[in-house]
Design a protein around this motif. Structure first.
Motif, PDB file in Angstrom:
ATOM      1  N   LYS A  13       6.365  -4.752  -2.768  1.00  0.00           N
ATOM      2  CA  LYS A  13       6.675  -3.385  -2.351  1.00  0.00           C
ATOM      3  C   LYS A  13       5.847  -2.378  -3.141  1.00  0.00           C
ATOM      4  N   VAL A  14       5.595  -2.685  -4.410  1.00  0.00           N
ATOM      5  CA  VAL A  14       4.791  -1.780  -5.233  1.00  0.00           C
ATOM      6  C   VAL A  14       3.378  -1.672  -4.661  1.00  0.00           C
ATOM      7  N   ILE A  15       2.815  -2.806  -4.238  1.00  0.00           N
ATOM      8  CA  ILE A  15       1.465  -2.800  -3.676  1.00  0.00           C
ATOM      9  C   ILE A  15       1.448  -2.073  -2.327  1.00  0.00           C
ATOM     10  N   HIS A  16       2.475  -2.318  -1.497  1.00  0.00           N
ATOM     11  CA  HIS A  16       2.547  -1.628  -0.200  1.00  0.00           C
ATOM     12  C   HIS A  16       2.691  -0.115  -0.395  1.00  0.00           C
ATOM     13  N   GLN A  17       3.473   0.280  -1.398  1.00  0.00           N
ATOM     14  CA  GLN A  17       3.623   1.712  -1.671  1.00  0.00           C
ATOM     15  C   GLN A  17       2.300   2.315  -2.119  1.00  0.00           C
ATOM     16  N   LEU A  18       1.575   1.562  -2.944  1.00  0.00           N
ATOM     17  CA  LEU A  18       0.262   2.023  -3.393  1.00  0.00           C
ATOM     18  C   LEU A  18      -0.687   2.151  -2.202  1.00  0.00           C
ATOM     19  N   SER A  19      -0.615   1.195  -1.284  1.00  0.00           N
ATOM     20  CA  SER A  19      -1.458   1.261  -0.091  1.00  0.00           C
ATOM     21  C   SER A  19      -1.126   2.485   0.756  1.00  0.00           C
ATOM     22  N   LYS A  20       0.167   2.809   0.877  1.00  0.00           N
ATOM     23  CA  LYS A  20       0.562   4.004   1.637  1.00  0.00           C
ATOM     24  C   LYS A  20       0.033   5.273   0.981  1.00  0.00           C
ATOM     25  N   GLU A  21       0.107   5.330  -0.344  1.00  0.00           N
ATOM     26  CA  GLU A  21      -0.401   6.513  -1.040  1.00  0.00           C
ATOM     27  C   GLU A  21      -1.902   6.669  -0.844  1.00  0.00           C
ATOM     28  N   ILE A  22      -2.622   5.542  -0.857  1.00  0.00           N
ATOM     29  CA  ILE A  22      -4.073   5.610  -0.663  1.00  0.00           C
ATOM     30  C   ILE A  22      -4.393   6.058   0.759  1.00  0.00           C
ATOM     31  N   SER A  23      -3.670   5.493   1.755  1.00  0.00           N
ATOM     32  CA  SER A  23      -3.927   5.860   3.151  1.00  0.00           C
ATOM     33  C   SER A  23      -3.564   7.314   3.435  1.00  0.00           C
ATOM     34  N   ALA A  24      -2.656   7.888   2.635  1.00  0.00           N
ATOM     35  CA  ALA A  24      -2.252   9.279   2.846  1.00  0.00           C
ATOM     36  C   ALA A  24      -3.265  10.274   2.297  1.00  0.00           C
ATOM     37  N   LYS A  25      -4.233   9.775   1.526  1.00  0.00           N
ATOM     38  CA  LYS A  25      -5.226  10.672   0.948  1.00  0.00           C
ATOM     39  C   LYS A  25      -6.159  11.193   2.038  1.00  0.00           C
ATOM     40  N   SER A  26      -6.537  12.459   1.900  1.00  0.00           N
ATOM     41  CA  SER A  26      -7.461  13.100   2.831  1.00  0.00           C
ATOM     42  C   SER A  26      -8.294  14.115   2.057  1.00  0.00           C
ATOM     43  N   ALA A  27      -9.158  14.790   2.775  1.00  0.00           N
ATOM     44  CA  ALA A  27     -10.005  15.782   2.115  1.00  0.00           C
ATOM     45  C   ALA A  27      -9.180  16.904   1.498  1.00  0.00           C
ATOM     46  N   ASP A  28      -7.970  17.121   2.025  1.00  0.00           N
ATOM     47  CA  ASP A  28      -7.110  18.181   1.493  1.00  0.00           C
ATOM     48  C   ASP A  28      -6.158  17.683   0.416  1.00  0.00           C
ATOM     49  N   ASN A  29      -6.118  16.386   0.185  1.00  0.00           N
ATOM     50  CA  ASN A  29      -5.201  15.833  -0.813  1.00  0.00           C
ATOM     51  C   ASN A  29      -5.891  14.704  -1.563  1.00  0.00           C
ATOM     52  N   LEU A  30      -6.533  15.044  -2.664  1.00  0.00           N
ATOM     53  CA  LEU A  30      -7.239  14.076  -3.497  1.00  0.00           C
ATOM     54  C   LEU A  30      -6.631  14.013  -4.891  1.00  0.00           C
ATOM     55  N   ALA A  31      -5.327  14.301  -4.972  1.00  0.00           N
ATOM     56  CA  ALA A  31      -4.647  14.253  -6.274  1.00  0.00           C
ATOM     57  C   ALA A  31      -4.583  12.813  -6.774  1.00  0.00           C
ATOM     58  N   PRO A  32      -4.524  12.618  -8.094  1.00  0.00           N
ATOM     59  CA  PRO A  32      -4.463  11.250  -8.645  1.00  0.00           C
ATOM     60  C   PRO A  32      -3.240  10.508  -8.138  1.00  0.00           C
ATOM     61  N   ILE A  33      -3.382   9.210  -8.025  1.00  0.00           N
ATOM     62  CA  ILE A  33      -2.302   8.342  -7.559  1.00  0.00           C
ATOM     63  C   ILE A  33      -1.408   7.978  -8.739  1.00  0.00           C
ATOM     64  N   GLN A  34      -0.111   8.140  -8.551  1.00  0.00           N
ATOM     65  CA  GLN A  34       0.865   7.765  -9.577  1.00  0.00           C
ATOM     66  C   GLN A  34       1.500   6.440  -9.180  1.00  0.00           C
ATOM     67  N   GLN A  35       1.334   5.426 -10.024  1.00  0.00           N
ATOM     68  CA  GLN A  35       1.885   4.108  -9.718  1.00  0.00           C
ATOM     69  C   GLN A  35       3.397   4.127  -9.837  1.00  0.00           C
ATOM     70  N   GLN A  36       4.054   3.488  -8.870  1.00  0.00           N
ATOM     71  CA  GLN A  36       5.504   3.447  -8.849  1.00  0.00           C
ATOM     72  C   GLN A  36       6.032   2.530  -9.952  1.00  0.00           C
ATOM     73  N   THR A  37       7.229   2.845 -10.419  1.00  0.00           N
ATOM     74  CA  THR A  37       7.874   1.986 -11.421  1.00  0.00           C
ATOM     75  C   THR A  37       8.611   0.852 -10.715  1.00  0.00           C
ATOM     76  N   PRO A  38       8.621  -0.363 -11.252  1.00  0.00           N
ATOM     77  CA  PRO A  38       7.943  -0.718 -12.499  1.00  0.00           C
ATOM     78  C   PRO A  38       6.440  -0.878 -12.289  1.00  0.00           C
ATOM     79  N   GLU A  39       5.657  -0.410 -13.251  1.00  0.00           N
ATOM     80  CA  GLU A  39       4.219  -0.506 -13.141  1.00  0.00           C
ATOM     81  C   GLU A  39       3.759  -1.940 -13.374  1.00  0.00           C
ATOM     82  N   LEU A  40       2.836  -2.375 -12.556  1.00  0.00           N
ATOM     83  CA  LEU A  40       2.270  -3.716 -12.693  1.00  0.00           C
ATOM     84  C   LEU A  40       0.969  -3.626 -13.478  1.00  0.00           C
ATOM     85  N   LYS A  41       0.877  -4.422 -14.546  1.00  0.00           N
ATOM     86  CA  LYS A  41      -0.314  -4.379 -15.392  1.00  0.00           C
ATOM     87  C   LYS A  41      -1.571  -4.725 -14.604  1.00  0.00           C
ATOM     88  N   GLU A  42      -1.438  -5.663 -13.642  1.00  0.00           N
ATOM     89  CA  GLU A  42      -2.614  -6.078 -12.881  1.00  0.00           C
ATOM     90  C   GLU A  42      -3.159  -4.952 -11.999  1.00  0.00           C
TER      91      GLU A  42
END
Length: 447
Positions: A177-206
C-alpha cells in the motif's frame, strides 16, 4: 517488447516456492526416517518371532502369541527339525522354498522376489536342538501404514501451503500500500504541482533513496519549467513588437512608394509567415496534453469554424487560383477550445493550399460517422510516400525536395491540439493525389 512483471506476485511466488521446497524436503526426510524405523522394527519383530519358535514350546502360550503376531503383521513362518516340519503358520504357502531355504539362504536377513512381490526373509537355527526357522513377510505390508502417514502429511502440507498463500497475499498486499500510495502521488504531479513527495508512514528504507531522487528530479523540473515560462513570455514580448513594427512600416512604404507595392507585398508575406512561425512556437510551448481540465471549453459549431478559416485563407487560395470545395453538415457542435480548434483547422487547410498545385483543389468534408465527428481535408498536390507519412507530425520535419515554404510545426501543433481534446488525427494518401488528413472527435465531446 518486454512484459511487465508484478513485484508483489513475484514475492508471493518466491516465498511460497521456498516453503514448498522446504516442505518437500521435510517430506522426503520424514519418509526416509520412517522407512528406516519401520524396517528396523519389523526386522526386530521377525527376529523375536524366530526366537520364540526356537526356544519356546509352540504348543502353549508362546505359540498363541506367535500366531497373533503373525496374523497382525502378515508374517509367515515355518519351524523345521532337519527335513521335518514342526510348526508353520496357517497362511504359509511357500513350501517349495522351505525345502531349500537352509541351503540357499544364509542365516540372517535377505530379500527375495516371489509371486510378483518383494519379500523380507529371515532364517536362523538352533544348533543344540538341530532346528531351524524361516520367517517371511511381504515388504508391501510394512509400508501400508507408512503410505497412509505420508499421504496424511502431504495433505497437511497442501493445506498449510494454501493458508500460507492467503497470509502472504494479504500481508504483502498490505505492505505494498505504501508503494501504491507513492505511485498515486507521483501520478498526481503536474506542471502546476511539483512539490516534494512526502513518504507515507511507516517509511520504507528501500524507498527512501528513490523518493529522494524523485524529489531532486521534481526540483530540477520545476526550475526548468519556470525558466521556459520566463523565456516564452520574454520571446512573446520581444519578438512580436519588432515584427508588428515592420508590418506598420511596410504599410507606410506601400502608400509612399506605389511602384514598389508588389515587392513590399512579398516582404510583408514573409513577415506574416515569420509572425505565424513565432505564434506556432509559442503555442507549441504552452500546450500540455496531460492538463485538459484547465483548458477553457465552449460549445462550438464546427461548420462555422471551418467557414471562418476558409474566409481567413481565401486570399492565399486566390493567389494560386485554388478552388476550395466543401461538404459541411450543419449543426455539428462539440465542447472544445475554439481558438485551438480554429488554429488546428487553419494549419491543415493552409498546409493543403500550400501543397496543392497551381489551379488546384482543396476538398473539405465535415460529417458525423459511427458516433464520431470527422473533418477530412484533402488536396490534389503531389503524392505522399509512405516514409513521409510515417514522419508527418514530427517537429520541424518537412519532406525533402519540396519548394513550399513552411516551418514544419503546423502538423505537430495539430497533433497536440487533438490530444488536448481526446481526439485523433490520421494522415494518408488522398484519392485526389495529395495528402489526406482526418480529424476525429469522440461523441462524448458533445454537450
Amino acid at each position: 517488447m518486454s512484459h511487465a512483471v508484478s513485484l508483489q506476485s513475484k514475492l508471493i511466488k518466491t516465498s511460497l516456492l521456498s516453503s514448498m521446497v522446504a516442505g518437500v524436503l521435510a517430506l522426503l526426510l520424514f519418509m526416509g526416517i520412517s522407512l528406516y524405523q519401520t524396517m528396523r522394527v519389523q526386522d526386530q519383530l521377525m527376529d523375536e518371532i524366530a526366537d520364540m519358535l526356537l526356544i519356546s514350546d509352540v504348543t502353549g502360550t508362546s505359540g498363541q502369541q506367535v500366531d497373533e503376531l503373525s496374523d497382525e503383521f502378515d508374517i509367515q513362518y515355518q519351524l523345521k527339525d532337519q527335513q521335518k516340519v514342526l510348526s508353520e503358520s496357517e497362511n504359509f504357502h511357500l513350501d517349495h522354498l522351505s525345502s531349500t531355504f537352509k541351503n540357499n539362504f544364509d542365516e540372517g536377513y535377505d530379500l527375495i522376489w516371489h509371486d510378483q512381490q518383494l519379500w523380507r526373509i529371515y532364517t536362523t537355527e538352533n544348533p543344540e536342538l538341530n532346528t531351524s526357522v524361516l520367517v517371511l513377510q511381504p515388504i508391501g505390508e510394512r509400508f501400508k501404514d507408512l503410505a497412509q502417514n505420508v499421504m496424511g502429511y502431504g495433505l497437511i502440507l497442501i493445506l498449510l501451503w494454501f493458508i500460507q498463500w492467503l497470509i502472504l497475499h494479504f500481508a504483502v498486499k498490505r505492505q505494498f500500500k505504501v508503494i501504491h500510495q507513492l505511485s498515486k502521488e507521483i501520478s498526481a504531479k503536474s506542471a502546476d504541482n511539483l512539490a516534494p513527495i512526502q513518504q507515507q508512514t511507516p517509511e520504507l528504507k528501500e524507498l527512501q533513496p528513490m523518493v529522494w531522487q524523485l524529489n531532486q528530479l521534481l526540483q530540477r523540473l520545476e526550475q526548468s519549467l519556470v525558466a521556459e515560462q520566463r523565456f516564452t513570455a520574454d520571446a512573446s514580448h520581444e519578438l512580436r513588437s519588432p515584427l508588428s513594427a515592420i508590418q506598420m512600416r511596410l504599410q507606410v512604404l506601400k502608400r509612399k512608394y506605389p511602384d514598389l507595392a508588389q515587392d513590399l507585398v512579398s516582404i510583408q508575406n514573409d513577415v506574416s509567415r515569420g509572425t505565424q512561425v513565432l505564434e506556432n512556437l509559442l503555442l507549441l510551448a504552452r500546450l500540455d496534453p496531460t492538463n485538459t481540465t484547465q483548458l477553457p471549453k465552449t460549445e462550438i459549431d464546427l461548420q462555422l469554424v471551418v467557414l471562418d478559416v476558409i474566409q481567413a485563407l481565401q486570399p492565399f487560395a486566390a493567389e494560386k487560383n485554388i478552388q476550395i470545395q466543401t461538404q459541411l453538415s450543419p449543426h455539428l457542435s462539440i465542447l472544445a477550445n475554439e481558438k485551438l480548434i480554429f488554429s488546428c483547422i487553419r494549419n491543415l487547410i493552409d498546409n493543403a493550399i500550400r501543397y496543392a498545385g497551381q489551379n488546384g483543389h482543396v476538398f473539405i468534408d465535415l460529417q458525423q460517422k459511427h458516433q464520431q465527428v470527422k473533418i477530412t481535408i484533402e488536396d490534389d498536390g503531389q503524392g505522399v510516400t509512405d516514409e513521409v507519412l510515417q514522419r508527418l507530425g514530427e517537429r520541424f520535419y518537412r519532406a525533402l525536395g519540396t519548394k513550399t515554404q513552411g516551418s514544419g510545426l503546423g502538423l505537430s501543433i495539430c497533433q497536440k491540439i487533438m490530444e488536448l481534446h481526446a481526439g485523433e488525427i490520421h494522415f494518408s494518401q488522398s484519392a485526389h493525389g495529395g495528402l489526406k488528413v482526418e480529424l476525429q472527435f469522440p461523441l462524448n465531446l458533445h454537450r
